[in-house]
Motif scaffolding. Structure first.
Motif, PDB file in Angstrom:
ATOM      1  N   SER A   2       0.864  -1.255   0.034  1.00 33.02           N
ATOM      2  CA  SER A   2       0.012   0.024   0.012  1.00 33.02           C
ATOM      3  C   SER A   2       0.883   1.313   0.003  1.00 33.02           C
ATOM      4  CB  SER A   2      -0.922   0.120   1.039  1.00 33.02           C
ATOM      5  OG  SER A   2      -1.656  -1.145   1.167  1.00 33.02           O
ATOM      6  N   ASP A   3       0.106   2.349  -0.242  1.00 28.75           N
ATOM      7  CA  ASP A   3       1.041   3.482  -0.086  1.00 28.75           C
ATOM      8  C   ASP A   3       1.361   3.922   1.083  1.00 28.75           C
ATOM      9  OD1 ASP A   3       1.511   6.379  -0.307  1.00 28.75           O
ATOM     10  OD2 ASP A   3      -0.423   6.858  -0.266  1.00 28.75           O
ATOM     11  N   PRO A   4       2.793   4.205   1.463  1.00 25.62           N
ATOM     12  CA  PRO A   4       3.071   4.387   2.884  1.00 25.62           C
ATOM     13  C   PRO A   4       2.210   5.355   3.615  1.00 25.62           C
ATOM     14  CG  PRO A   4       4.930   4.348   1.395  1.00 25.62           C
ATOM     15  CD  PRO A   4       3.762   4.375   0.542  1.00 25.62           C
ATOM     16  N   ALA A   5       1.649   6.213   3.023  1.00 26.70           N
ATOM     17  CA  ALA A   5       0.856   7.224   3.661  1.00 26.70           C
ATOM     18  C   ALA A   5      -0.444   6.690   4.238  1.00 26.70           C
ATOM     19  CB  ALA A   5       0.558   8.571   2.845  1.00 26.70           C
ATOM     20  N   SER A   6      -0.760   5.676   3.847  1.00 32.39           N
ATOM     21  CA  SER A   6      -2.025   4.932   4.404  1.00 32.39           C
ATOM     22  C   SER A   6      -1.705   3.856   5.351  1.00 32.39           C
ATOM     23  CB  SER A   6      -2.726   4.154   3.021  1.00 32.39           C
ATOM     24  OG  SER A   6      -2.063   3.305   2.664  1.00 32.39           O
ATOM     25  N   THR A   9       2.384   4.205  11.177  1.00 30.85           N
ATOM     26  CA  THR A   9       3.642   4.498  11.227  1.00 30.85           C
ATOM     27  C   THR A   9       4.320   3.940  12.302  1.00 30.85           C
ATOM     28  OG1 THR A   9       3.660   6.651   9.819  1.00 30.85           O
ATOM     29  CG2 THR A   9       5.631   6.159  11.430  1.00 30.85           C
ATOM     30  N   HIS A  73       4.553   1.555   7.560  1.00 33.54           N
ATOM     31  CA  HIS A  73       5.489   2.314   7.151  1.00 33.54           C
ATOM     32  C   HIS A  73       6.347   2.328   8.421  1.00 33.54           C
ATOM     33  CE1 HIS A  73       6.934   6.957   6.830  1.00 33.54           C
ATOM     34  NE2 HIS A  73       7.561   6.179   6.333  1.00 33.54           N
ATOM     35  N   ALA A 125       7.053  -0.414   4.163  1.00 37.96           N
ATOM     36  CA  ALA A 125       7.738   0.661   3.601  1.00 37.96           C
ATOM     37  C   ALA A 125       8.699   0.861   4.322  1.00 37.96           C
ATOM     38  CB  ALA A 125       6.597   1.734   3.219  1.00 37.96           C
TER      39      ALA A 125
END
Length: 160
Positions: A2-6, A9, A73, A125
């Motif tokens: 997936s997109d790291p922003a989603s 963290t 992330h 990520a």
């Protein structure tokens, strides 16, 4: 992935220690998720009776990443230039192309651990962050203490 922003963290600090090289060794990791006052912190540690410092550095990172229950992330901090530079400079890409041989045609050491880390890099990520060792970075000092403590406990229990 997936997109790291989603992704959630997670901050990870790792370290390895060895008494002699090779010799008895230990590893430590701290995983941090969330922000105070809801921050969750988890420590991991382990030891081996006959190992190297580099193996303990790599083991700490592999164990920490494998402990994550879902893709994240990750900001992974280590004082090991061996670990951080291998990923930042993509050393493993050349190793794999050459059949797990270094540029001088000698075999890559610790292939089993590199393969574990590569698998985790495909899952998460990861930002690989180099920290200066023994320079007063509190979480780096903490994981060094975990690694040394795990090694000393194992040595005492084994009568070493």
């Amino acid at each position: 992935m997936s997109d790291p922003a989603s992704l959630k963290t997670v901050t990870i600090y790792t370290d390895g220690a060895c008494s002699g090289n090779p010799g008895p060794g230990g590893w430590g990791a701290t995983l941090i998720y969330g922000t105070p006052p809801d921050e969750v912190t988890r420590d991991l540690k382990g030891a081996e009776p006959e190992t190297t410092n580099n193996r303990m550095e790599l083991t700490a990172a592999a164990e920490a990443l494998e402990a994550l229950r879902e893709p994240c992330h990750v900001r992974l901090h280590s004082d090991s230039a061996y670990l951080i530079n291998a990923f930042k400079d993509r050393w493993m890409d050349g190793w794999i192309k050459r059949g797990w041989k270094k540029s001088d045609k000698s075999p890559v050491l610790n292939r089993d651990l590199w393969e574990r880390l590569i698998a985790q890099e495909q899952r998460h990520a990861i930002e690989w962050v180099k920290v200066k060792g023994h320079a007063g970075v509190p979480l780096n000092e903490h994981v060094d203490g975990l690694a040394v403590g795990a090694m000393r406990t194992m040595m005492a229990e084994a009568g070493l």
